[in-house]
Design a protein around this motif. Structure first.
Motif, short mmCIF file in Angstrom:
data_model
loop_
_atom_site.label_atom_id
_atom_site.label_comp_id
_atom_site.label_asym_id
_atom_site.label_seq_id
_atom_site.Cartn_x
_atom_site.Cartn_y
_atom_site.Cartn_z
N PHE A 399 -2.54 -28.70 -43.37
CA PHE A 399 -3.89 -28.23 -42.57
C PHE A 399 -5.00 -27.92 -43.55
O PHE A 399 -4.36 -27.27 -44.53
N ALA A 400 -6.07 -27.74 -43.01
CA ALA A 400 -7.19 -27.27 -43.83
C ALA A 400 -7.27 -25.66 -43.64
O ALA A 400 -7.43 -25.21 -42.43
N PRO A 401 -6.93 -24.86 -44.75
CA PRO A 401 -7.03 -23.30 -44.56
C PRO A 401 -8.43 -22.83 -44.35
O PRO A 401 -9.36 -23.55 -44.64
N GLU A 402 -8.42 -21.63 -43.55
CA GLU A 402 -9.63 -21.13 -43.32
C GLU A 402 -9.80 -19.54 -43.75
O GLU A 402 -10.71 -19.11 -43.54
N HIS A 403 -8.61 -19.13 -44.04
CA HIS A 403 -8.58 -17.74 -44.47
C HIS A 403 -7.95 -17.77 -45.89
O HIS A 403 -6.97 -18.34 -45.97
N PHE A 404 -8.10 -16.78 -46.66
CA PHE A 404 -7.88 -16.63 -47.91
C PHE A 404 -7.69 -15.18 -48.59
O PHE A 404 -8.40 -14.34 -48.07
N ALA A 405 -6.59 -14.98 -49.28
CA ALA A 405 -6.15 -13.64 -49.69
C ALA A 405 -5.42 -13.73 -51.10
O ALA A 405 -4.76 -14.66 -51.26
N VAL A 406 -5.87 -12.66 -52.01
CA VAL A 406 -5.05 -12.79 -53.41
C VAL A 406 -3.94 -11.65 -53.02
O VAL A 406 -4.03 -10.55 -52.60
N ALA A 407 -2.76 -12.18 -53.46
CA ALA A 407 -1.57 -11.43 -53.46
C ALA A 407 -1.16 -10.77 -54.92
O ALA A 407 -1.16 -11.51 -55.73
N ARG A 408 -0.75 -9.59 -54.77
CA ARG A 408 -0.36 -8.55 -55.91
C ARG A 408 0.79 -7.93 -55.57
O ARG A 408 0.83 -7.66 -54.40
N ILE A 469 3.73 -6.23 -51.15
CA ILE A 469 2.65 -6.96 -51.62
C ILE A 469 1.54 -5.92 -51.11
O ILE A 469 1.50 -5.67 -50.00
N GLU A 470 0.29 -6.10 -51.94
CA GLU A 470 -0.82 -6.19 -51.19
C GLU A 470 -1.87 -7.13 -51.11
O GLU A 470 -1.60 -8.01 -52.06
N LEU A 471 -2.81 -7.18 -50.17
CA LEU A 471 -3.44 -8.49 -49.88
C LEU A 471 -4.82 -8.25 -50.09
O LEU A 471 -5.41 -7.22 -49.53
N ALA A 472 -5.93 -8.85 -51.03
CA ALA A 472 -7.15 -8.40 -51.07
C ALA A 472 -7.78 -9.76 -50.59
O ALA A 472 -7.87 -10.85 -50.93
N HIS A 473 -8.45 -9.76 -49.31
CA HIS A 473 -9.03 -10.83 -48.75
C HIS A 473 -10.27 -11.34 -49.30
O HIS A 473 -11.33 -10.44 -49.77
N LEU A 474 -10.32 -12.81 -49.19
CA LEU A 474 -11.58 -13.38 -50.10
C LEU A 474 -12.56 -13.73 -49.09
O LEU A 474 -12.14 -14.29 -47.98
N ASP A 475 -13.83 -13.83 -49.39
CA ASP A 475 -15.03 -14.16 -48.55
C ASP A 475 -15.18 -15.66 -48.51
O ASP A 475 -16.33 -16.10 -48.68
N TYR A 476 -13.95 -16.38 -48.22
CA TYR A 476 -14.11 -17.71 -48.19
C TYR A 476 -13.90 -18.43 -46.89
O TYR A 476 -12.89 -17.66 -46.21
N GLY A 477 -14.33 -19.41 -46.35
CA GLY A 477 -13.87 -19.62 -44.99
C GLY A 477 -13.64 -21.30 -45.01
O GLY A 477 -13.22 -21.96 -43.84
N LEU A 478 -13.77 -22.06 -46.17
CA LEU A 478 -13.57 -23.53 -46.18
C LEU A 478 -12.88 -23.99 -47.41
O LEU A 478 -13.12 -23.51 -48.22
N ALA A 479 -12.15 -24.95 -47.43
CA ALA A 479 -11.53 -25.57 -48.43
C ALA A 479 -11.93 -27.03 -48.42
O ALA A 479 -11.74 -27.82 -47.72
N ARG A 480 -12.09 -27.69 -49.68
CA ARG A 480 -12.30 -28.94 -50.03
C ARG A 480 -11.68 -29.58 -51.09
O ARG A 480 -11.62 -28.78 -52.21
N ARG A 481 -11.23 -31.02 -51.18
CA ARG A 481 -10.44 -31.34 -52.26
C ARG A 481 -11.67 -31.91 -53.11
O ARG A 481 -12.59 -32.48 -52.65
N THR A 482 -11.40 -31.63 -54.53
CA THR A 482 -12.20 -32.09 -55.39
C THR A 482 -11.42 -32.77 -56.80
O THR A 482 -10.34 -33.06 -56.61
N ASP A 483 -12.02 -32.87 -57.82
CA ASP A 483 -11.35 -33.69 -59.00
C ASP A 483 -11.47 -32.94 -60.25
O ASP A 483 -12.76 -31.99 -60.13
N ALA A 484 -11.22 -33.51 -61.27
CA ALA A 484 -11.31 -32.92 -62.34
C ALA A 484 -12.68 -32.77 -63.09
O ALA A 484 -12.94 -32.02 -63.79
N ALA A 485 -13.56 -33.97 -62.84
CA ALA A 485 -14.80 -34.27 -63.32
C ALA A 485 -15.72 -33.25 -62.65
O ALA A 485 -16.75 -32.75 -63.16
N SER A 486 -15.60 -32.89 -61.24
CA SER A 486 -16.39 -31.93 -60.41
C SER A 486 -16.13 -30.56 -60.67
O SER A 486 -16.80 -29.67 -60.37
N ALA A 487 -14.74 -30.15 -61.11
CA ALA A 487 -14.12 -28.96 -60.96
C ALA A 487 -15.28 -27.96 -62.01
O ALA A 487 -15.69 -26.94 -61.67
#
Length: 541
Positions: A399-408, A469-487
């Motif tokens: 699925f397309a994720p809508e929530h993101f967090a850094v795990a440490r 673990i601790e989670l630091a939530h990121l302020d992103y809401g969308l994910a898209r597929r890209t390629d090496a040239a666009s990155a």
């Protein structure tokens, strides 16, 4: 295609006969529609258990059989799918209970890749709710026929004709009632079977813990006892006959119509009729199309699809299980299969059937069955196992994720356990694990459909892997597929971050919101920004 050759491990006639007895189905619903209660009631009616329990049990009532995880029992919700095998009426029912919460839609999607039919559960008062609509869209996309069960008729709710109209108007599915309630929602008297016009009066058992008592009444006696409720039900049945709302097998299997039954799972009203409908109407396993679109015959040598991974179901052994839907052929424990993704042999010495958290060794299985392979370290969701000529089934999309967090890791001294736990949860599909050159392996980004998935990760990392673990939530809401040239270009833009999805090596770019995405697309028309799967369809937000 020539007929499969009979071998000691592949007997086509036996396979076809056994497959015809299988009914493999899932129960889908919005949260709180009573899905786990219905699952338990089905098992109770099939005599697979002797006493039903509620999720939040009282007194000596125990927890729901399918909700085996500690968090499920504590919160009263299903957060992971479960498999229940039930023998009933000469058939083998493989019931795949799905998570009820919207945050776990991805797990439900995987389950729907492994079933031949679905029960769409509706709350009599609420009708079609957002999660129900999303899950039905997935069924439609996967061409899974749907039986509708209108639940909680023992509580105040809407008019039955109004509910049927909503099903047809909102999802374009023609409802064809198999039975009809006598008494409005909240005053449930009994059910009229439309196939033979018989009437069954229902009597509640204490707490709904055992099968409801049923009493057959002739029409004269029913009219005498039920009075106005009987007259109203008969008038509504006449209307259904006039508009042609009758069951049609061809339109049901084509996903055009849906047989509808009324009942109440908690007191076990109407559940027996649902079981009979599953046996009589739900399709048996049929040939599954491989990645090239070629159907693999049911009687062909063994093939199976891994649709779920689950670790630590048994706290004493801390094992890892791969749930496999048998697609063709006969399975025999101990046979050596081929792992399609690697071409390597895969031994099946430790194979089990499951009933919630309970398990026992299984020696044989046939198309439609679900087997659990223990300590399947090499397998991932969407993998194919086979015997004989190579076959590979289409992968199960994420699925397309809508929530993101850094795990440490909270304890640097337990970093090995941290890595092992994160990798395990990634393999199971509890979350998608993303990494980047900037953050490094020690700080992976967890991507989820819903925030409750993060609660599951924190709980399991602490209690199963002993690596809090601790989670630091990121302020992103969308994910898209890209390629090496666009990155490289995307890396330099504000409001965007490029990461690697670990499982398949794809590059994903995270974006704050759809407005920022539109600005990026407008200012950089040559960039690759492809939508991901969301709810069974492409995410076009």
């Amino acid at each position: 295609m020539s007929a499969p050759t009979e071998t000691p491990t592949n007997k086509p006639a036996e396979t076809l006969s056994e497959a015809a007895r299988r009914r493999t189905f899932a129960v889908i619903s919005h949260p709180d529609a009573g899905k786990s209660t219905l699952t338990e009631a089905l098992a109770l009616h099939a005599a697979a258990i002797t006493s039903a329990g509620a999720v939040h049990g009282k007194g000596d009532r125990r927890g729901v059989t399918s909700d085996w995880m500690e968090m499920e029992q504590a919160r009263g919700i299903s957060i992971t799918s479960a498999a229940l095998r039930i023998d009933y009426g000469g058939c083998v029912l493989n019931l795949l209970d799905t998570p009820g919460h919207a945050d776990f839609s991805e797990d439900t999607y995987r389950v729907l890749a492994a079933v031949d039919c679905a029960i769409m559960l509706l709350d009599s008062a609420k009708g079609l709710e957002p999660q129900t609509l999303k899950l039905f869209d997935v069924c439609r996309a996967r061409k899974v026929p749907v039986i509708t069960f209108v639940n909680k008729w023992d509580r105040p709710g809407r008019e039955p004709l109004e509910l049927l109209d909503e099903i047809e108007q909102r999802i374009g599915l023609r409802p064809t009632p198999l039975n009809w309630p006598v008494g409005i929602a909240g005053d449930f008297r009994g059910l009229i079977d439309r196939s033979d016009d018989s009437y069954t009066k229902l009597h509640r058992t204490p707490g709904g813990a055992t099968v409801a008592q049923e009493e057959r009444l002739d029409h004269d006696r029913a009219a005498e006892i039920e009075q106005d409720a009987w007259i109203q039900a008969r008038e509504e049945l006449e209307l259904l006959g006039e508009i042609g709302a009758d069951y049609d097998e061809e339109s049901f299997l084509a996903g055009v119509s849906s047989p509808v039954l009324f009942g109440a799972a908690l007191p076990n009203f109407g559940v027996g009729q649902l079981l009979r409908a599953l046996i009589d109407l739900a399709p048996a396993p049929s040939p599954q199309a491989d990645a090239a679109g070629v159907p693999r015959p049911i009687e062909a040598p063994f093939s199976g699809l891994v649709f779920k991974m689950q670790a630590n179901m048994d706290k004493a052994h801390r094992d890892r299980m791969a749930f496999v839907r048998v697609c063709s052929g006969r399975f025999d424990r101990g046979m050596v299969l081929t792992h399609a993704a690697t071409g390597r042999p895969f031994a099946t010495k430790y194979t089990q059937a499951v009933f919630g958290a309970e398990r026992h060794t299984i020696d044989t299985a046939f198309p439609g069955d679900v087997i659990a392979l223990v300590n399947a370290q090499a397998l991932r969701v969407g993998d194919t196992l086979y015997e004989g000529p190579k076959v590979e089934f289409p992968p199960i999309p994420s699925f397309a994720p809508e929530h993101f967090a850094v795990a440490r890791a909270l304890d640097a001294g337990r970093y090995k356990q941290f890595r092992r736990g994160i990798e395990q949860l990634d393999t199971e599909g509890v979350v998608q694990v993303l990494v980047s050159d900037v953050r490094g392996e020690q700080a992976p980004v967890l991507a989820a459909v819903g925030p409750l998935q993060f609660d599951v990760v924190k709980h399991r990392m602490e209690h199963e892997f002993r690596a809090p673990i601790e989670l630091a939530h990121l302020d992103y809401g969308l994910a898209r597929r890209t390629d090496a040239a666009s990155a490289p270009i995307l890396h330099g833009l504000s409001g965007a971050e490029v990461l690697t999805r670990r499982l398949d090596g794809e590059l994903l770019v995270l974006v704050h919101n759809k407005w920022r995405l539109r600005v990026i697309e407008r200012d950089n028309p040559g960039l690759v920004l492809e939508p991901l799967l969301a709810g069974g369809v492409e995410d076009g937000s």
